[in-house]
Design an enzyme around this catalytic site. Structure first.
Site, PDB file in Angstrom:
ATOM      1  N   PRO A  88       0.778  -1.401  -0.213  1.00 25.34           N
ATOM      2  CA  PRO A  88       0.036  -0.042  -0.020  1.00 25.34           C
ATOM      3  C   PRO A  88       0.832   1.248   0.064  1.00 25.34           C
ATOM      4  O   PRO A  88       0.175   2.326  -0.188  1.00 25.34           O
ATOM      5  CB  PRO A  88      -0.692  -0.138   1.149  1.00 25.34           C
ATOM      6  CG  PRO A  88      -0.657  -1.617   1.678  1.00 25.34           C
ATOM      7  CD  PRO A  88       0.422  -2.125   1.268  1.00 25.34           C
ATOM      8  N   GLU A 116       2.422  -9.297   8.583  1.00 22.91           N
ATOM      9  CA  GLU A 116       2.366  -7.783   8.664  1.00 22.91           C
ATOM     10  C   GLU A 116       3.426  -6.965   7.848  1.00 22.91           C
ATOM     11  O   GLU A 116       3.591  -5.833   7.759  1.00 22.91           O
ATOM     12  CB  GLU A 116       2.907  -7.545  10.377  1.00 22.91           C
ATOM     13  CG  GLU A 116       2.110  -7.978  11.348  1.00 22.91           C
ATOM     14  CD  GLU A 116       0.647  -7.716  11.115  1.00 22.91           C
ATOM     15  OE1 GLU A 116      -0.148  -8.860  11.078  1.00 22.91           O
ATOM     16  OE2 GLU A 116       0.288  -6.491  10.912  1.00 22.91           O
ATOM     17  N   ARG A 153      -2.302  -7.858 -21.199  1.00 22.38           N
ATOM     18  CA  ARG A 153      -3.379  -7.243 -22.385  1.00 22.38           C
ATOM     19  C   ARG A 153      -2.926  -6.531 -23.189  1.00 22.38           C
ATOM     20  O   ARG A 153      -3.588  -6.329 -24.284  1.00 22.38           O
ATOM     21  CB  ARG A 153      -4.681  -6.480 -21.571  1.00 22.38           C
ATOM     22  CG  ARG A 153      -5.522  -7.519 -20.582  1.00 22.38           C
ATOM     23  CD  ARG A 153      -6.537  -6.546 -19.912  1.00 22.38           C
ATOM     24  NE  ARG A 153      -7.562  -6.025 -21.018  1.00 22.38           N
ATOM     25  CZ  ARG A 153      -8.481  -6.589 -21.444  1.00 22.38           C
ATOM     26  NH1 ARG A 153      -8.833  -8.046 -21.137  1.00 22.38           N
ATOM     27  NH2 ARG A 153      -9.338  -5.765 -22.079  1.00 22.38           N
ATOM     28  N   ASP A 168      -9.625  -0.447 -25.536  1.00 23.57           N
ATOM     29  CA  ASP A 168      -9.936  -0.259 -24.003  1.00 23.57           C
ATOM     30  C   ASP A 168     -10.168   1.129 -24.002  1.00 23.57           C
ATOM     31  O   ASP A 168      -9.265   1.760 -24.240  1.00 23.57           O
ATOM     32  CB  ASP A 168      -8.777  -0.779 -23.625  1.00 23.57           C
ATOM     33  CG  ASP A 168      -8.924  -2.208 -22.883  1.00 23.57           C
ATOM     34  OD1 ASP A 168      -9.978  -2.809 -23.477  1.00 23.57           O
ATOM     35  OD2 ASP A 168      -8.112  -2.961 -22.398  1.00 23.57           O
TER      36      ASP A 168
HETATM   37  N1  LIG Z   1      -2.980  -2.213  -1.785  1.00 23.47           N
HETATM   38  C1  LIG Z   1      -1.871  -3.057  -2.102  1.00 23.47           C
HETATM   39  N2  LIG Z   1      -1.184  -2.562  -3.168  1.00 23.47           N
HETATM   40  O1  LIG Z   1      -0.177  -3.470  -3.458  1.00 23.47           O
HETATM   41  N3  LIG Z   1      -0.324  -4.255  -2.526  1.00 23.47           N
HETATM   42  C2  LIG Z   1      -1.247  -4.029  -1.511  1.00 23.47           C
HETATM   43  C3  LIG Z   1      -1.606  -4.728  -0.400  1.00 23.47           C
HETATM   44  O2  LIG Z   1      -2.473  -4.386   0.470  1.00 23.47           O
HETATM   45  N4  LIG Z   1      -0.565  -5.806   0.200  1.00 23.47           N
HETATM   46  C4  LIG Z   1      -0.963  -6.596   1.230  1.00 23.47           C
HETATM   47  C5  LIG Z   1       0.249  -6.482   2.093  1.00 23.47           C
HETATM   48  C6  LIG Z   1       0.052  -7.495   2.999  1.00 23.47           C
HETATM   49  C7  LIG Z   1       1.239  -7.273   4.242  1.00 23.47           C
HETATM   50  C8  LIG Z   1       2.454  -7.179   3.871  1.00 23.47           C
HETATM   51  C9  LIG Z   1       2.778  -6.133   2.636  1.00 23.47           C
HETATM   52  C10 LIG Z   1       1.483  -6.340   1.741  1.00 23.47           C
END
Ligand SMILES: Nc1nonc1C(=O)NCC1CCCCC1
Length: 243
Positions: A88, A116, A153, A168
Protein backbone atom coordinates in the site's frame (compact mmCIF):
# COMPACT_ATOMS: atom_id res chain seq x y z
CA UNK A 1 6.91 -10.25 -21.81
CA UNK A 2 8.19 -12.19 -18.81
CA UNK A 3 7.00 -12.10 -15.23
CA UNK A 4 8.37 -13.72 -12.07
CA UNK A 5 6.41 -13.94 -8.82
CA UNK A 6 7.89 -14.60 -5.37
CA UNK A 7 5.19 -15.85 -3.00
CA UNK A 8 4.43 -18.36 -0.25
CA UNK A 9 1.17 -19.21 -2.05
CA UNK A 10 2.18 -20.19 -5.62
CA UNK A 11 -1.17 -21.93 -6.13
CA UNK A 12 -2.97 -18.58 -5.83
CA UNK A 13 -0.99 -17.24 -8.78
CA UNK A 14 -0.95 -20.46 -10.82
CA UNK A 15 -4.70 -20.92 -10.58
CA UNK A 16 -5.43 -17.53 -12.12
CA UNK A 17 -2.91 -18.12 -14.94
CA UNK A 18 -4.93 -21.09 -16.25
CA UNK A 19 -7.88 -19.01 -17.39
CA UNK A 20 -9.00 -16.36 -19.88
CA UNK A 21 -6.86 -13.82 -21.68
CA UNK A 22 -3.78 -14.48 -19.52
CA UNK A 23 -4.16 -18.25 -19.83
CA UNK A 24 -4.39 -18.03 -23.62
CA UNK A 25 -1.47 -15.61 -23.85
CA UNK A 26 0.70 -18.03 -21.86
CA UNK A 27 -0.42 -20.96 -24.00
CA UNK A 28 0.39 -18.93 -27.14
CA UNK A 29 3.83 -18.21 -25.70
CA UNK A 30 3.43 -14.42 -26.00
CA UNK A 31 3.88 -14.10 -22.24
CA UNK A 32 5.64 -16.16 -19.59
CA UNK A 33 5.13 -16.28 -15.83
CA UNK A 34 7.48 -18.14 -13.49
CA UNK A 35 6.23 -18.58 -9.94
CA UNK A 36 8.73 -19.15 -7.12
CA UNK A 37 7.69 -20.60 -3.78
CA UNK A 38 9.64 -18.68 -1.15
CA UNK A 39 9.72 -21.78 1.07
CA UNK A 40 12.00 -23.41 -1.52
CA UNK A 41 14.56 -20.76 -0.61
CA UNK A 42 14.59 -21.38 3.15
CA UNK A 43 17.36 -23.28 4.90
CA UNK A 44 15.64 -24.68 8.00
CA UNK A 45 13.73 -27.94 8.20
CA UNK A 46 10.46 -26.15 8.92
CA UNK A 47 10.90 -23.94 5.83
CA UNK A 48 10.16 -20.92 7.98
CA UNK A 49 9.53 -17.59 6.17
CA UNK A 50 8.48 -15.41 9.11
CA UNK A 51 9.63 -14.50 12.61
CA UNK A 52 8.64 -12.31 15.55
CA UNK A 53 9.09 -8.56 15.05
CA UNK A 54 12.00 -6.74 16.69
CA UNK A 55 10.49 -4.14 19.03
CA UNK A 56 7.56 -6.43 19.83
CA UNK A 57 3.97 -6.00 18.74
CA UNK A 58 1.34 -8.29 17.26
CA UNK A 59 1.82 -10.40 14.15
CA UNK A 60 4.82 -11.81 12.34
CA UNK A 61 7.29 -10.29 9.89
CA UNK A 62 8.57 -12.03 6.75
CA UNK A 63 12.30 -12.71 6.94
CA UNK A 64 14.65 -11.21 4.37
CA UNK A 65 16.74 -14.33 3.69
CA UNK A 66 14.23 -16.37 1.62
CA UNK A 67 13.60 -13.32 -0.57
CA UNK A 68 17.34 -12.65 -0.85
CA UNK A 69 18.10 -16.29 -1.70
CA UNK A 70 15.32 -16.38 -4.31
CA UNK A 71 16.41 -13.10 -5.93
CA UNK A 72 20.06 -14.24 -6.01
CA UNK A 73 18.99 -17.48 -7.70
CA UNK A 74 16.75 -15.66 -10.20
CA UNK A 75 19.26 -12.89 -11.01
CA UNK A 76 22.05 -15.41 -11.73
CA UNK A 77 20.90 -15.45 -15.39
CA UNK A 78 22.03 -11.82 -15.72
CA UNK A 79 18.87 -10.82 -17.62
CA UNK A 80 17.71 -7.21 -16.91
CA UNK A 81 14.63 -7.10 -14.70
CA UNK A 82 12.58 -4.66 -12.68
CA UNK A 83 12.04 -5.89 -9.12
CA UNK A 84 8.70 -4.63 -7.83
CA UNK A 85 7.47 -4.81 -4.23
CA UNK A 86 3.66 -4.79 -3.92
CA UNK A 87 2.46 -2.77 -0.94
CA UNK A 88 0.00 0.00 0.00
CA UNK A 89 3.01 2.33 0.36
CA UNK A 90 3.88 2.13 -3.30
CA UNK A 91 3.37 4.35 -6.36
CA UNK A 92 -0.31 4.05 -7.37
CA UNK A 93 -0.69 1.63 -10.27
CA UNK A 94 -2.63 2.76 -13.36
CA UNK A 95 -3.09 1.97 -17.07
CA UNK A 96 -0.34 4.49 -17.74
CA UNK A 97 2.07 2.51 -15.52
CA UNK A 98 0.95 -0.76 -17.14
CA UNK A 99 1.94 0.73 -20.52
CA UNK A 100 5.21 1.98 -19.01
CA UNK A 101 6.07 -1.52 -17.78
CA UNK A 102 5.08 -3.07 -21.11
CA UNK A 103 7.17 -0.63 -23.16
CA UNK A 104 10.22 -1.10 -20.91
CA UNK A 105 10.22 -4.77 -22.00
CA UNK A 106 12.09 -5.82 -18.86
CA UNK A 107 11.16 -8.97 -16.94
CA UNK A 108 8.92 -7.89 -14.06
CA UNK A 109 9.85 -9.63 -10.80
CA UNK A 110 6.94 -9.25 -8.39
CA UNK A 111 7.51 -9.63 -4.65
CA UNK A 112 4.42 -10.63 -2.65
CA UNK A 113 4.40 -10.00 1.08
CA UNK A 114 2.17 -11.58 3.72
CA UNK A 115 1.69 -11.30 7.50
CA UNK A 116 2.51 -7.79 8.78
CA UNK A 117 5.01 -7.16 6.04
CA UNK A 118 8.54 -7.95 4.91
CA UNK A 119 11.76 -7.02 6.75
CA UNK A 120 12.50 -3.41 5.67
CA UNK A 121 15.92 -4.45 4.32
CA UNK A 122 14.09 -5.95 1.32
CA UNK A 123 14.07 -2.38 -0.04
CA UNK A 124 17.81 -2.72 -0.81
CA UNK A 125 16.89 -5.28 -3.50
CA UNK A 126 13.75 -3.60 -4.87
CA UNK A 127 13.62 -1.22 -7.85
CA UNK A 128 10.12 0.05 -7.24
CA UNK A 129 7.23 -0.23 -4.80
CA UNK A 130 3.73 -0.34 -6.37
CA UNK A 131 0.27 -0.07 -4.79
CA UNK A 132 -2.92 -1.10 -6.59
CA UNK A 133 -5.04 1.00 -4.25
CA UNK A 134 -5.54 2.51 -0.81
CA UNK A 135 -6.62 -0.60 1.07
CA UNK A 136 -4.83 -3.41 2.87
CA UNK A 137 -5.00 -6.88 1.38
CA UNK A 138 -3.90 -10.09 3.10
CA UNK A 139 -1.00 -10.43 0.71
CA UNK A 140 0.61 -9.01 -2.40
CA UNK A 141 -0.58 -11.86 -4.68
CA UNK A 142 -3.80 -10.17 -5.87
CA UNK A 143 -1.80 -7.01 -6.63
CA UNK A 144 0.76 -9.07 -8.59
CA UNK A 145 -2.08 -10.60 -10.63
CA UNK A 146 -3.54 -7.14 -11.34
CA UNK A 147 -0.20 -6.06 -12.79
CA UNK A 148 0.26 -9.28 -14.79
CA UNK A 149 -3.30 -9.17 -16.20
CA UNK A 150 -3.22 -5.47 -17.19
CA UNK A 151 0.24 -5.69 -18.79
CA UNK A 152 -0.43 -8.97 -20.66
CA UNK A 153 -3.52 -7.38 -22.27
CA UNK A 154 -1.21 -4.85 -23.91
CA UNK A 155 0.83 -7.51 -25.73
CA UNK A 156 -0.21 -7.67 -29.43
CA UNK A 157 -2.18 -10.87 -29.98
CA UNK A 158 -3.15 -11.29 -26.34
CA UNK A 159 -6.74 -10.12 -26.88
CA UNK A 160 -7.31 -12.08 -30.09
CA UNK A 161 -8.17 -10.54 -33.47
CA UNK A 162 -11.57 -9.10 -32.63
CA UNK A 163 -10.34 -6.98 -29.74
CA UNK A 164 -7.38 -4.75 -29.19
CA UNK A 165 -5.90 -3.08 -26.14
CA UNK A 166 -6.11 0.23 -28.02
CA UNK A 167 -9.91 -0.14 -28.05
CA UNK A 168 -9.96 -0.38 -24.26
CA UNK A 169 -11.60 2.93 -23.62
CA UNK A 170 -9.46 3.32 -20.51
CA UNK A 171 -6.55 3.24 -22.96
CA UNK A 172 -8.04 6.42 -24.42
CA UNK A 173 -8.37 7.79 -20.90
CA UNK A 174 -12.18 7.49 -20.57
CA UNK A 175 -14.47 5.11 -18.75
CA UNK A 176 -16.12 2.44 -20.90
CA UNK A 177 -19.36 2.77 -22.86
CA UNK A 178 -22.38 0.53 -22.02
CA UNK A 179 -22.37 -2.99 -23.52
CA UNK A 180 -25.44 -5.02 -24.56
CA UNK A 181 -26.11 -8.45 -26.00
CA UNK A 182 -29.20 -10.65 -26.57
CA UNK A 183 -32.06 -10.58 -25.64
CA UNK A 184 -33.19 -7.32 -27.24
CA UNK A 185 -35.62 -6.79 -24.35
CA UNK A 186 -35.26 -8.02 -20.76
CA UNK A 187 -37.72 -7.20 -17.97
CA UNK A 188 -39.02 -4.30 -20.04
CA UNK A 189 -35.52 -2.90 -20.61
CA UNK A 190 -34.72 -2.56 -24.30
CA UNK A 191 -31.34 -2.40 -26.06
CA UNK A 192 -30.82 1.16 -27.42
CA UNK A 193 -32.17 1.26 -31.01
CA UNK A 194 -28.97 2.79 -32.34
CA UNK A 195 -27.14 -0.48 -31.56
CA UNK A 196 -29.63 -2.39 -33.73
CA UNK A 197 -29.34 0.06 -36.64
CA UNK A 198 -26.26 -1.41 -38.28
CA UNK A 199 -24.99 2.15 -38.84
CA UNK A 200 -21.44 1.66 -37.58
CA UNK A 201 -20.51 5.35 -37.82
CA UNK A 202 -23.50 6.37 -35.68
CA UNK A 203 -22.84 3.49 -33.28
CA UNK A 204 -19.22 4.59 -32.83
CA UNK A 205 -20.39 8.15 -32.16
CA UNK A 206 -23.02 6.90 -29.66
CA UNK A 207 -20.39 4.82 -27.85
CA UNK A 208 -17.99 7.77 -27.60
CA UNK A 209 -20.80 9.97 -26.28
CA UNK A 210 -21.81 7.36 -23.67
CA UNK A 211 -18.19 6.86 -22.63
CA UNK A 212 -17.95 10.62 -22.12
CA UNK A 213 -21.27 10.60 -20.23
CA UNK A 214 -20.00 7.87 -17.87
CA UNK A 215 -16.69 9.63 -17.44
CA UNK A 216 -18.35 13.02 -16.77
CA UNK A 217 -20.62 11.38 -14.18
CA UNK A 218 -18.14 9.09 -12.38
CA UNK A 219 -14.61 10.30 -13.14
CA UNK A 220 -14.67 13.96 -14.32
CA UNK A 221 -10.99 14.10 -13.34
CA UNK A 222 -10.22 12.03 -16.45
CA UNK A 223 -11.71 14.67 -18.76
CA UNK A 224 -8.54 16.48 -19.71
CA UNK A 225 -6.60 17.12 -22.94
CA UNK A 226 -9.75 16.38 -24.97
CA UNK A 227 -9.56 16.45 -28.75
CA UNK A 228 -11.70 19.03 -30.55
CA UNK A 229 -14.06 16.20 -31.61
CA UNK A 230 -14.45 14.92 -28.03
CA UNK A 231 -14.91 18.45 -26.71
CA UNK A 232 -17.72 18.98 -29.27
CA UNK A 233 -19.43 15.76 -28.11
CA UNK A 234 -19.00 16.72 -24.46
CA UNK A 235 -20.56 20.13 -25.10
CA UNK A 236 -23.56 18.48 -26.79
CA UNK A 237 -23.85 16.17 -23.82
CA UNK A 238 -23.75 19.01 -21.30
CA UNK A 239 -26.41 20.97 -23.18
CA UNK A 240 -28.62 17.83 -23.24
CA UNK A 241 -28.13 17.31 -19.47
CA UNK A 242 -28.87 20.97 -18.73
CA UNK A 243 -32.10 21.05 -20.80
N1 LIG B 1 -2.93 -2.29 -1.58
C1 LIG B 1 -1.89 -2.99 -2.11
N2 LIG B 1 -1.33 -2.69 -3.29
O1 LIG B 1 -0.33 -3.57 -3.49
N3 LIG B 1 -0.24 -4.42 -2.47
C2 LIG B 1 -1.21 -4.10 -1.60
C3 LIG B 1 -1.48 -4.79 -0.33
O2 LIG B 1 -2.41 -4.46 0.38
N4 LIG B 1 -0.64 -5.81 -0.03
C4 LIG B 1 -0.83 -6.58 1.16
C5 LIG B 1 0.23 -6.35 2.21
C6 LIG B 1 0.09 -7.45 3.23
C7 LIG B 1 1.16 -7.34 4.26
C8 LIG B 1 2.51 -7.32 3.65
C9 LIG B 1 2.67 -6.23 2.64
C10 LIG B 1 1.58 -6.28 1.61
Amino acid sequence: MKFEVLTIFPEVIECYLKHGVVGRALNKGIAEVKVYNLRDFTTDRHRKVDDYPYGGGAGMVMQIEPFYNALRHIKSDGIPRKVILLSPQGRRFSQRIAKEFYKEEKTLTLICGRYEGIDERIKAFVDEEISIGDYVLSGGELAALVIIDSVVRLIPGALGDELSAEEDSFMKGFLDYPHYTRPEEFEGMRVPDILLSGDHKKIALWRKKEALRNTLKNRPDLLKNLSAEDMKILKELCSEINK
